[in-house]
Design a protein around this motif. Structure first.
Motif, short mmCIF file in Angstrom:
data_model
loop_
_atom_site.label_atom_id
_atom_site.label_comp_id
_atom_site.label_asym_id
_atom_site.label_seq_id
_atom_site.Cartn_x
_atom_site.Cartn_y
_atom_site.Cartn_z
N GLU A 168 9.37 -1.64 2.51
CA GLU A 168 9.09 -1.83 1.08
C GLU A 168 8.20 -0.71 0.55
O GLU A 168 8.34 -0.29 -0.61
N SER A 169 7.29 -0.23 1.37
CA SER A 169 6.41 0.87 0.96
C SER A 169 7.21 2.15 0.72
O SER A 169 6.98 2.87 -0.25
N PHE A 229 9.10 1.80 -2.45
CA PHE A 229 8.22 1.94 -3.63
C PHE A 229 7.99 3.41 -3.95
O PHE A 229 8.02 3.80 -5.12
N SER A 233 11.18 6.41 -7.54
CA SER A 233 11.09 7.26 -8.73
C SER A 233 10.50 8.61 -8.36
O SER A 233 9.59 8.69 -7.51
N ARG A 275 6.64 8.80 -8.67
CA ARG A 275 5.87 8.24 -7.55
C ARG A 275 5.92 9.15 -6.33
O ARG A 275 4.92 9.28 -5.61
N GLU A 281 -2.41 2.45 -2.38
CA GLU A 281 -2.65 1.04 -2.71
C GLU A 281 -3.89 0.87 -3.58
O GLU A 281 -3.95 0.00 -4.46
N ASP A 329 -2.79 2.49 -7.26
CA ASP A 329 -1.68 1.91 -8.02
C ASP A 329 -1.69 0.40 -7.85
O ASP A 329 -1.47 -0.12 -6.75
N GLU A 330 -1.95 -0.29 -8.96
CA GLU A 330 -2.04 -1.74 -8.90
C GLU A 330 -0.69 -2.41 -8.64
O GLU A 330 -0.63 -3.58 -8.25
N ASN A 331 0.38 -1.67 -8.82
CA ASN A 331 1.72 -2.23 -8.57
C ASN A 331 2.12 -2.19 -7.10
O ASN A 331 3.13 -2.75 -6.71
N TYR A 332 1.32 -1.48 -6.31
CA TYR A 332 1.65 -1.35 -4.88
C TYR A 332 0.64 -2.13 -4.06
O TYR A 332 -0.57 -1.87 -4.11
N ASN A 333 1.14 -3.09 -3.27
CA ASN A 333 0.26 -3.89 -2.42
C ASN A 333 0.89 -4.21 -1.06
O ASN A 333 0.69 -5.27 -0.50
N GLU A 334 1.71 -3.27 -0.56
CA GLU A 334 2.43 -3.49 0.70
C GLU A 334 1.88 -2.65 1.85
O GLU A 334 2.50 -2.60 2.92
#
Length: 687
Positions: A320-321, A324, A328, A331, A379, A382-387
């Motif tokens: 998943e990381s 992420f 895009s 990113r 992590e 970026d608050e959208n990434y938590n993996e």
């Protein structure tokens, strides 16, 4: 250039001096109906001898080809040819019962192009095309296919579904008879591989393949049967199929080993007493100790999948990381900037894996490991990434990758060989066994736990197959017993002597079984009157093919010089020296240097005269299929496991399914169909 080209294509009628031209003569049959004439601008045109129409042929260095010329003759576009055919039909007439009368013995113009069409051969080639490319049989009744074929050859009558079915079965039976003749004259032993295929129903298929080395020391693998069984995983299913196949191919006395994939339990064979039956009939070597072999590729796959499953949660986070970051370009650029600021020296790129190919998961983990710090920083930014995995997670991944690399490197060694012989597997297997054994003793809990889980399954493989692996490597003149002694001393320590003796005793016992078999005389041996002792030279390894005859008093030229006792002494020395067996001579000689280009089959081919009995044993041992992965297939996936038959093939009759699978395998071993041999050629395999 234009003038030269024009001159080359003038007819011999106008320029007889061109008969000395050394260019290759045109072989196409259209030139019986056309001549080449020069045209303006450095061009040439083909002129029909009948109607005098001309067609473009070449423009400078470009040649138009002959397809349009063939159509002019074959499809009846030539008006003169049309008229002659009509007149011929009128003059020949018909009998009262409708049969054509006998054709004139001579015709002024005859189209050899039309005479080339062979309807039976075309039907056979169509069936072979369906077999080789796995096309559905009902394609012969599809209107588009029929229209296409008709446009190519209107005279071809497309066979029906039932007719093409029969054509495929005829090809299967023909090729099977050819292969049975090959096996009938083959004097060595044949090893089998057993694979399972399942269907969407409760039915299944068992695939049996034979592997052997011919007298020219070429390795061959041929499918023997693809048989349907009602319950493929039942207790006696494999035993019944193996028994039927051995009887059908008259191979009971030639069976050497059976290699099973991970889904075939040896209990199936033992429970039906097949092994005991064959052993009691003296049909198996070493009383069946080498009978069952496990697929090396399968054990690597099983262990790799297990160790990956042990950290599946961490792998999910890494996958998943990677998604992420790669979803895009913005990113990816941001992640690259973080890695640059942290001065990450990695040259690897993040990649996603294919779940069923464990090598891709390994590559994904190895690349992600080098970017573990950037993932942690990302992590926090970026608050959208938590993996992001934790430090403890990364440690587990690092240990898992260490052991996956061991499996990955071993698999690549096997894949690097186009036709792997049995000798290459021992060195790979014992290294893995040693690393896992050492890992269990590690003080690191994660290392010891990971190694213990992997060792549990690999140790079973090692116990089942170490003897046959060791015997195979002894047949490698670069290693012989020396590698067995070296590796066992590392694996077993003080207990190594007992394991080494087991291998040594087994290989001597196996050799004696071959000694007791009748040995055909080689040409070199026959030249010595059949009584010569074929012995090895000194340990310097030179003159591999030397044949030395011991001196006897009757062969001396100085029997009257008073040295008769000396002659007897020399004779006794020679007899004593030659009393060593081929196996003992082979094991005592110096090892062959280890070079990358070493061809073990060619080495044995060159030393067959020197070791006539031992070479027969080596030929059978080296042909044992330690891995069931076919050449060109991946060793990293489930390709050697239980495979699923698609819905279409599952709907066909069992006999046509077997014909399709087996015939495809056999046809692929024949010369290419794009350039068929002359009609009077005989294609055969010699042993």
């Amino acid at each position: 250039m234009g003038d030269a080209s024009d001159t080359e294509h003038l007819t011999t009628e106008t320029t007889p001096t061109l008969q000395t031209n050394k260019r290759r003569r045109k072989k196409s049959l259209v030139w019986e109906h056309f001549t080449i004439e020069a045209a303006s601008g450095g061009c040439t045109r083909a002129c029909c001898k009948l109607c005098k129409q001309t067609f473009a042929y070449s423009s400078g260095s470009k040649v138009a080809g002959t397809s349009h010329l063939k159509r002019h003759i074959v499809l009846g576009s030539c008006p003169k040819l049309k008229m002659e055919k009509k007149q011929l039909a009128l003059t020949s007439g018909l009998k009262a019962d409708g049969e054509a009368t006998e054709q004139p013995l001579k015709r002024r113009y005859r189209s050899n192009l039309n005479a080339l069409f062979d309807h039976e051969l075309s039907c056979e080639n169509l069936a072979k095309m369906i077999i080789l490319h796995e096309y559905p049989l009902h394609m012969v009744e599809q209107p588009a296919v029929m229209a296409f074929v008709h446009s190519l050859q209107p005279r071809f009558k497309m066979p029906s579904y039932s007719e093409i079915d029969g054509e495929i079965l005829a090809i299967y039976h023909k090729e099977k008879q050819n292969l049975m003749q090959v096996f009938g004259t083959y004097t060595g032993r044949i090893s089998l591989t057993i694979g399972l295929w399942t269907t969407s129903q409760t039915l299944g298929y068992v695939c049996l393949t034979g592997q052997f080395i011919d007298s020219d020391w070429k390795l061959h693998r041929r499918m023997l049967n693809f048989m349907m069984v009602s319950s493929p995983h039942s207790e006696n299913a494999l035993s019944e199929v193996i028994g039927i196949s051995l009887s059908e191919w008259n191979m009971k006395s030639k069976l050497f080993t059976i290699t099973l994939d991970n889904n075939c339990s040896s209990h199936d064979i033992y429970s039906a007493n097949l092994r005991d039956y064959l052993s009691n009939k003296n049909m198996l070597v070493l009383k069946g100790q080498l009978f069952v072999v496990r697929c090396y590729a399968h054990i690597l796959n099983v262990i790799a999948q297990d160790v990956i499953a042990s950290i599946h949660g961490i792998i999910y986070n890494i996958r998943e990381s990677v998604k992420f970051v790669k979803v895009s370009p913005a990113r990816e650029e941001k992640f690259a900037d973080i890695a640059l600021q942290l001065e990450i020296p990695s040259t690897k790129s993040l990649s996603l894996d294919v779940a069923i190919q464990w090598n891709t998961t390994y590559h994904m983990l190895v690349a992600a490991l080098e970017y573990k710090q950037p993932f942690t920083v990302l992590e926090s930014l970026d608050e959208n990434y938590n993996e992001a995995p934790t430090p403890e997670d990364w440690k587990k991944v690092e240990i898992v990758c260490t052991y996956l690399k061991l499996l990955y490197d071993s698999a690549n060694v096997v894949m690097a060989t186009a036709d792997p012989t049995a000798n290459i597997f021992f060195q790979e297997a014992w290294k893995i066994q040693l690393e896992l054994t050492n890992g269990i003793a590690s003080e690191d809990v994660i290392v010891s736990t990971t190694a213990k889980d992997m060792h549990e399954k690999f140790d079973k493989y090692w116990r089942d197959c170490s003897l046959v692996l060791a015997i195979a490597v002894v047949m490698d003149p670069r290693f012989k017993m020396k590698l067995v002694e070296f590796s066992f001393s590392k694996l077993y320590g003080e207990d190594a002597a007992g394991y080494i003796k087991l291998v040594d005793d087994s290989i001597h016992e196996l050799y004696l079984e071959y000694v007791n078999q009748p040995l055909a005389l080689t040409p070199a041996y026959e030249q010595q009157g059949g009584e010569a002792n074929i012995i090895g030279e000194a340990d310097n390894g030179t003159n591999d093919n030397e044949v030395i005859r011991p001196l006897t008093p009757s062969t001396t030229t100085s029997a009257g010089d008073g040295l008769l006792d000396f002659d007897i002494y020399i004779s006794e020395m020679a007899v004593n020296h030659s009393s060593k067996s081929e196996l003992e001579q082979y094991l005592e000689e110096a090892l062959v240097p280890r070079i990358q280009e070493f061809d073990i089959l060619n080495w044995w081919k060159l030393n067959t005269i020197k070791y006539p009995t031992l070479s027969k044993m080596a030929r059978d041992v080296l042909s044992i299929p330690m891995s069931m992965v076919n050449s060109g297939s991946s060793i990293f996936g489930p390709g050697t496991g239980s495979r699923v038959l698609d819905e279409y093939r599952s709907s066909l009759r069992p006999e046509i399914v077997e014909a399709l699978f087996c015939a495809k395998d056999w046809l692929q071993c024949l010369p290419t169909m794009t350039e068929p041999p002359p009609s009077n050629a005989i294609v055969k395999m010699e042993f």
